[in-house]
Design a protein around this motif. Sequence first.
Motif, PDB file in Angstrom:
ATOM      1  N   TRP A  20       0.802  -1.225   0.000  1.00 32.00           N
ATOM      2  CA  TRP A  20       0.000   0.000   0.000  1.00 32.00           C
ATOM      3  C   TRP A  20       0.832   1.271   0.000  1.00 32.00           C
ATOM      4  O   TRP A  20       0.287   2.355  -0.132  1.00 32.00           O
ATOM      5  CB  TRP A  20      -0.929   0.011   1.206  1.00 32.00           C
ATOM      6  CG  TRP A  20      -1.904  -1.112   1.163  1.00 32.00           C
ATOM      7  CD1 TRP A  20      -1.897  -2.220   1.951  1.00 32.00           C
ATOM      8  CD2 TRP A  20      -3.016  -1.276   0.286  1.00 32.00           C
ATOM      9  NE1 TRP A  20      -2.933  -3.047   1.617  1.00 32.00           N
ATOM     10  CE2 TRP A  20      -3.627  -2.492   0.602  1.00 32.00           C
ATOM     11  CE3 TRP A  20      -3.542  -0.508  -0.747  1.00 32.00           C
ATOM     12  CZ2 TRP A  20      -4.751  -2.954  -0.071  1.00 32.00           C
ATOM     13  CZ3 TRP A  20      -4.667  -0.973  -1.404  1.00 32.00           C
ATOM     14  CH2 TRP A  20      -5.246  -2.180  -1.070  1.00 32.00           C
ATOM     15  N   ALA A  21       2.114   1.187   0.155  1.00 31.77           N
ATOM     16  CA  ALA A  21       2.950   2.381   0.263  1.00 31.77           C
ATOM     17  C   ALA A  21       2.972   3.152  -1.051  1.00 31.77           C
ATOM     18  O   ALA A  21       3.059   2.583  -2.121  1.00 31.77           O
ATOM     19  CB  ALA A  21       4.365   1.984   0.668  1.00 31.77           C
ATOM     20  N   GLY A  22       2.927   4.483  -0.927  1.00 34.28           N
ATOM     21  CA  GLY A  22       3.110   5.345  -2.075  1.00 34.28           C
ATOM     22  C   GLY A  22       1.927   5.491  -3.002  1.00 34.28           C
ATOM     23  O   GLY A  22       2.108   5.774  -4.168  1.00 34.28           O
ATOM     24  N   GLY A  23       0.735   5.354  -2.527  1.00 33.49           N
ATOM     25  CA  GLY A  23      -0.429   5.524  -3.376  1.00 33.49           C
ATOM     26  C   GLY A  23      -1.631   5.961  -2.570  1.00 33.49           C
ATOM     27  O   GLY A  23      -1.503   6.547  -1.504  1.00 33.49           O
ATOM     28  N   LYS A  24      -2.798   5.690  -3.115  1.00 32.00           N
ATOM     29  CA  LYS A  24      -4.043   6.048  -2.451  1.00 32.00           C
ATOM     30  C   LYS A  24      -4.924   4.814  -2.332  1.00 32.00           C
ATOM     31  O   LYS A  24      -4.913   3.941  -3.203  1.00 32.00           O
ATOM     32  CB  LYS A  24      -4.778   7.117  -3.256  1.00 32.00           C
ATOM     33  CG  LYS A  24      -4.007   8.412  -3.381  1.00 32.00           C
ATOM     34  CD  LYS A  24      -4.727   9.372  -4.297  1.00 32.00           C
ATOM     35  CE  LYS A  24      -3.826  10.576  -4.580  1.00 32.00           C
ATOM     36  NZ  LYS A  24      -4.376  11.406  -5.659  1.00 32.00           N
ATOM     37  N   LEU A  25      -5.680   4.777  -1.252  1.00 25.89           N
ATOM     38  CA  LEU A  25      -6.649   3.711  -1.038  1.00 25.89           C
ATOM     39  C   LEU A  25      -8.023   4.353  -0.954  1.00 25.89           C
ATOM     40  O   LEU A  25      -8.285   5.153  -0.062  1.00 25.89           O
ATOM     41  CB  LEU A  25      -6.343   2.933   0.245  1.00 25.89           C
ATOM     42  CG  LEU A  25      -7.345   1.850   0.613  1.00 25.89           C
ATOM     43  CD1 LEU A  25      -7.392   0.766  -0.466  1.00 25.89           C
ATOM     44  CD2 LEU A  25      -7.010   1.244   1.961  1.00 25.89           C
ATOM     45  N   LYS A  66      -7.001   0.493  -4.884  1.00 25.15           N
ATOM     46  CA  LYS A  66      -5.643   0.975  -4.643  1.00 25.15           C
ATOM     47  C   LYS A  66      -5.108   1.548  -5.932  1.00 25.15           C
ATOM     48  O   LYS A  66      -5.177   0.918  -6.984  1.00 25.15           O
ATOM     49  CB  LYS A  66      -4.767  -0.180  -4.164  1.00 25.15           C
ATOM     50  CG  LYS A  66      -3.295   0.119  -4.127  1.00 25.15           C
ATOM     51  CD  LYS A  66      -2.954   1.157  -3.101  1.00 25.15           C
ATOM     52  CE  LYS A  66      -1.456   1.347  -3.036  1.00 25.15           C
ATOM     53  NZ  LYS A  66      -1.048   2.705  -3.225  1.00 25.15           N
ATOM     54  N   THR A  67      -4.597   2.789  -5.850  1.00 26.84           N
ATOM     55  CA  THR A  67      -4.041   3.442  -7.032  1.00 26.84           C
ATOM     56  C   THR A  67      -2.647   3.954  -6.715  1.00 26.84           C
ATOM     57  O   THR A  67      -2.242   4.045  -5.556  1.00 26.84           O
ATOM     58  CB  THR A  67      -4.904   4.642  -7.469  1.00 26.84           C
ATOM     59  OG1 THR A  67      -4.825   5.668  -6.475  1.00 26.84           O
ATOM     60  CG2 THR A  67      -6.352   4.245  -7.690  1.00 26.84           C
ATOM     61  N   ASP A  68      -1.924   4.313  -7.767  1.00 27.71           N
ATOM     62  CA  ASP A  68      -0.658   4.996  -7.534  1.00 27.71           C
ATOM     63  C   ASP A  68      -0.951   6.489  -7.365  1.00 27.71           C
ATOM     64  O   ASP A  68      -2.099   6.920  -7.440  1.00 27.71           O
ATOM     65  CB  ASP A  68       0.350   4.712  -8.650  1.00 27.71           C
ATOM     66  CG  ASP A  68      -0.105   5.158 -10.025  1.00 27.71           C
ATOM     67  OD1 ASP A  68      -0.901   6.117 -10.127  1.00 27.71           O
ATOM     68  OD2 ASP A  68       0.339   4.556 -11.017  1.00 27.71           O
ATOM     69  N   ASP A  69       0.087   7.272  -7.135  1.00 27.76           N
ATOM     70  CA  ASP A  69      -0.091   8.702  -6.862  1.00 27.76           C
ATOM     71  C   ASP A  69      -0.625   9.500  -8.049  1.00 27.76           C
ATOM     72  O   ASP A  69      -1.126  10.603  -7.876  1.00 27.76           O
ATOM     73  CB  ASP A  69       1.238   9.322  -6.397  1.00 27.76           C
ATOM     74  CG  ASP A  69       1.589   8.905  -4.985  1.00 27.76           C
ATOM     75  OD1 ASP A  69       0.660   8.665  -4.188  1.00 27.76           O
ATOM     76  OD2 ASP A  69       2.788   8.828  -4.673  1.00 27.76           O
ATOM     77  N   SER A  70      -0.518   8.964  -9.243  1.00 32.53           N
ATOM     78  CA  SER A  70      -0.939   9.713 -10.431  1.00 32.53           C
ATOM     79  C   SER A  70      -2.459   9.761 -10.597  1.00 32.53           C
ATOM     80  O   SER A  70      -2.970  10.549 -11.378  1.00 32.53           O
ATOM     81  CB  SER A  70      -0.312   9.110 -11.690  1.00 32.53           C
ATOM     82  OG  SER A  70      -0.877   7.835 -11.947  1.00 32.53           O
ATOM     83  N   VAL A  71      -3.189   8.937  -9.863  1.00 31.31           N
ATOM     84  CA  VAL A  71      -4.635   8.834 -10.028  1.00 31.31           C
ATOM     85  C   VAL A  71      -5.356   9.674  -8.979  1.00 31.31           C
ATOM     86  O   VAL A  71      -4.999   9.663  -7.802  1.00 31.31           O
ATOM     87  CB  VAL A  71      -5.096   7.364  -9.916  1.00 31.31           C
ATOM     88  CG1 VAL A  71      -6.607   7.252  -9.996  1.00 31.31           C
ATOM     89  CG2 VAL A  71      -4.438   6.529 -10.990  1.00 31.31           C
ATOM     90  N   ASN A  72      -6.384  10.388  -9.429  1.00 35.50           N
ATOM     91  CA  ASN A  72      -7.244  11.125  -8.522  1.00 35.50           C
ATOM     92  C   ASN A  72      -8.688  10.798  -8.898  1.00 35.50           C
ATOM     93  O   ASN A  72      -9.230  11.359  -9.847  1.00 35.50           O
ATOM     94  CB  ASN A  72      -6.998  12.629  -8.603  1.00 35.50           C
ATOM     95  CG  ASN A  72      -7.847  13.388  -7.609  1.00 35.50           C
ATOM     96  OD1 ASN A  72      -8.275  12.837  -6.605  1.00 35.50           O
ATOM     97  ND2 ASN A  72      -8.100  14.643  -7.897  1.00 35.50           N
ATOM     98  N   VAL A  94     -10.842   8.553   1.135  1.00 34.56           N
ATOM     99  CA  VAL A  94      -9.542   8.367   0.480  1.00 34.56           C
ATOM    100  C   VAL A  94      -8.466   8.434   1.548  1.00 34.56           C
ATOM    101  O   VAL A  94      -8.456   9.338   2.386  1.00 34.56           O
ATOM    102  CB  VAL A  94      -9.279   9.471  -0.571  1.00 34.56           C
ATOM    103  CG1 VAL A  94      -7.945   9.233  -1.262  1.00 34.56           C
ATOM    104  CG2 VAL A  94     -10.408   9.558  -1.562  1.00 34.56           C
ATOM    105  N   LYS A  95      -7.563   7.475   1.505  1.00 32.17           N
ATOM    106  CA  LYS A  95      -6.417   7.457   2.408  1.00 32.17           C
ATOM    107  C   LYS A  95      -5.158   7.521   1.560  1.00 32.17           C
ATOM    108  O   LYS A  95      -4.957   6.690   0.676  1.00 32.17           O
ATOM    109  CB  LYS A  95      -6.426   6.189   3.252  1.00 32.17           C
ATOM    110  CG  LYS A  95      -5.294   6.113   4.231  1.00 32.17           C
ATOM    111  CD  LYS A  95      -5.350   4.837   5.047  1.00 32.17           C
ATOM    112  CE  LYS A  95      -4.158   4.743   5.957  1.00 32.17           C
ATOM    113  NZ  LYS A  95      -4.137   3.463   6.679  1.00 32.17           N
ATOM    114  N   THR A  96      -4.316   8.513   1.834  1.00 31.14           N
ATOM    115  CA  THR A  96      -3.057   8.645   1.115  1.00 31.14           C
ATOM    116  C   THR A  96      -1.960   7.978   1.925  1.00 31.14           C
ATOM    117  O   THR A  96      -1.853   8.183   3.126  1.00 31.14           O
ATOM    118  CB  THR A  96      -2.708  10.132   0.901  1.00 31.14           C
ATOM    119  OG1 THR A  96      -3.788  10.745   0.222  1.00 31.14           O
ATOM    120  CG2 THR A  96      -1.434  10.281   0.083  1.00 31.14           C
ATOM    121  N   GLU A  97      -1.169   7.177   1.238  1.00 30.55           N
ATOM    122  CA  GLU A  97      -0.059   6.465   1.901  1.00 30.55           C
ATOM    123  C   GLU A  97       1.235   7.172   1.638  1.00 30.55           C
ATOM    124  O   GLU A  97       1.511   7.646   0.612  1.00 30.55           O
ATOM    125  CB  GLU A  97       0.030   5.039   1.379  1.00 30.55           C
ATOM    126  CG  GLU A  97      -1.171   4.213   1.747  1.00 30.55           C
ATOM    127  CD  GLU A  97      -1.271   3.910   3.220  1.00 30.55           C
ATOM    128  OE1 GLU A  97      -0.250   3.644   3.867  1.00 30.55           O
ATOM    129  OE2 GLU A  97      -2.397   3.932   3.714  1.00 30.55           O
TER     130      GLU A  97
END
Length: 97
Positions: A20-25, A66-72, A94-97
């Motif tokens: 889960w590190a480095g993205g969004k849940l 679960k997405t990477d940081d590029s997705v909103n 939304v939870k940012t990791e």
Amino acid sequence: MRRLKFLITVLAIMASANVWAGGKLYSIRTNSLDCDFCAYELEETFMKMKGVKDFEVDLEGILLIKTDDSVNLSEPFVKKLLLDNGFDYKGMTVKTE
């Protein structure tokens, strides 16, 4: 029994910080799903999006994406996507990791 399996899966995934590190849940609530095919259709819709890394669904209507940081995934976008596919939109966090 399905709820227990889902809960165990979610806890196992969340416990592995590297996954889960480095993205969004995103946790999205919708109406309960009538069948596995409905869940599969939602999975296909979200997994086609660039940057979506993982998708879990509970037949009770909870989607974990679960997405990477590029997705909103904005609330209006998710609401429209669900409504266009015949599902209700009941909210999301939304939870940012």
